[in-house]
Enzyme design. Structure first.
Site, mmCIF file in Angstrom:
data_model
loop_
_atom_site.group_PDB
_atom_site.id
_atom_site.type_symbol
_atom_site.label_atom_id
_atom_site.label_comp_id
_atom_site.label_asym_id
_atom_site.label_seq_id
_atom_site.Cartn_x
_atom_site.Cartn_y
_atom_site.Cartn_z
ATOM 1 N N LYS A 141 0.857 -1.191 0.000
ATOM 2 C CA LYS A 141 0.000 0.000 0.000
ATOM 3 C C LYS A 141 0.890 1.237 0.000
ATOM 4 O O LYS A 141 1.733 1.410 0.886
ATOM 5 C CB LYS A 141 -0.877 -0.044 1.256
ATOM 6 C CG LYS A 141 -2.100 0.840 1.196
ATOM 7 C CD LYS A 141 -2.969 0.535 2.397
ATOM 8 C CE LYS A 141 -4.183 1.411 2.463
ATOM 9 N NZ LYS A 141 -4.892 1.239 3.737
HETATM 10 C C1 E4P Z 1 -8.052 2.594 3.587
HETATM 11 O O1 E4P Z 1 -7.436 1.622 3.189
HETATM 12 C C2 E4P Z 1 -7.917 3.186 4.913
HETATM 13 O O2 E4P Z 1 -7.318 2.223 5.763
HETATM 14 C C3 E4P Z 1 -9.216 3.530 5.571
HETATM 15 O O3 E4P Z 1 -10.323 3.115 4.836
HETATM 16 C C4 E4P Z 1 -9.284 4.909 6.090
HETATM 17 O O4 E4P Z 1 -10.504 5.064 6.748
HETATM 18 P P1 E4P Z 1 -10.796 6.209 7.813
HETATM 19 O O5 E4P Z 1 -11.046 7.473 7.058
HETATM 20 O O6 E4P Z 1 -12.015 5.737 8.533
HETATM 21 O O7 E4P Z 1 -9.584 6.309 8.689
#
Ligand code: E4P
Length: 217
Positions: free
Chosen positions: A87
């Protein structure tokens, strides 16, 4: 549409897996910190454990922000298990890193995407997944779902293979609307997934059936 769970919590991952609908897991540094995972060895071990629980793509986020560091870190993460997806944040060096991993056949998830332009670049660089953050856009009074629609249109126009992984999901309506738009994947905390199950008429109807079943002897 594939369902990923957005957590580093092993109990929640197991619960979603037991439901039989889980296709993968996404994590990020904040989610790892929430579980008290600290230090490189513990982080690597935690990813390995998740890979052993879930058979599907597991996103593991790089902590660095320069090209050379992201490459070194991503290669280490990818070596943990064949299901690891590296990622990478949507920054200039991140785009270059996406291209590097794409050329090497290593799966990637381009994270922190907030515009169609960013999603277009991620696809051009060969990202496996692109993660538009719906909830965080909604938080600043911008329509997150509209971004998913824009990305869907652009990717379909050119038949990009990059999959839309709708992230920052806050509720079950986000999931349903992503399905209507044609998002390839949603990644959600456990609660919105479980709330898809719920309808008061189902509960009332079942209570009635159970009561009537007793009359059948
Ligand atoms: C995406 O991969 C992120 O881990 C995540 O969806 C972020 O979500 P949040 O805005 O609830 O922190």
């Amino acid at each position: 549409m594939k369902f990923f769970i957005d957590t580093a919590n092993l109990e929640q991952i197991k619960e979603a897996k037991d439901l039989g609908i889980l296709d993968g897991v996404t994590t990020n540094p904040s989610l790892m910190a929430k579980e008290g995972i600290q230090g490189k060895d513990a982080i690597m071990k935690h990813y390995k454990t998740i890979c052993e629980i879930v058979e599907g793509d597991i996103s593991a986020e790089v902590l660095s922000t320069t090209y050379d560091e992201m490459i070194a870190e991503g290669e280490e993460l990818a070596a943990i298990h064949s299901n690891i997806v590296v990622k990478i944040p949507m920054i200039k060096d991140g785009v270059k890193a996406l291209k590097y991993f794409s050329d090497k056949g290593i799966k990637t998830n381009c994270t922190l995407v907030f515009s169609a332009g960013q999603a277009l670049l991620a696809a051009k660089a060969g990202a496996t997944y692109v993660s538009p953050f719906l909830g965080r856009l909604d938080d600043i009074s911008t329509d997150g779902l509209n971004l998913v629609e824009e990305i869907r249109l652009i990717y379909d126009n050119y038949m990009y293979e990059t999959q839309i992984l709708a992230a920052s999901i806050r509720n079950s309506m986000h999931i349903i609307n992503c399905a209507k738009i044609g998002s390839d994947v949603i990644t959600s905390p456990l609660a919105p997934i479980l709330s898809l199950l719920k309808h008061p008429l189902t509960d009332n109807g079942l209570a009635q059936f159970i009561a009537d079943a007793k009359k059948l002897g």
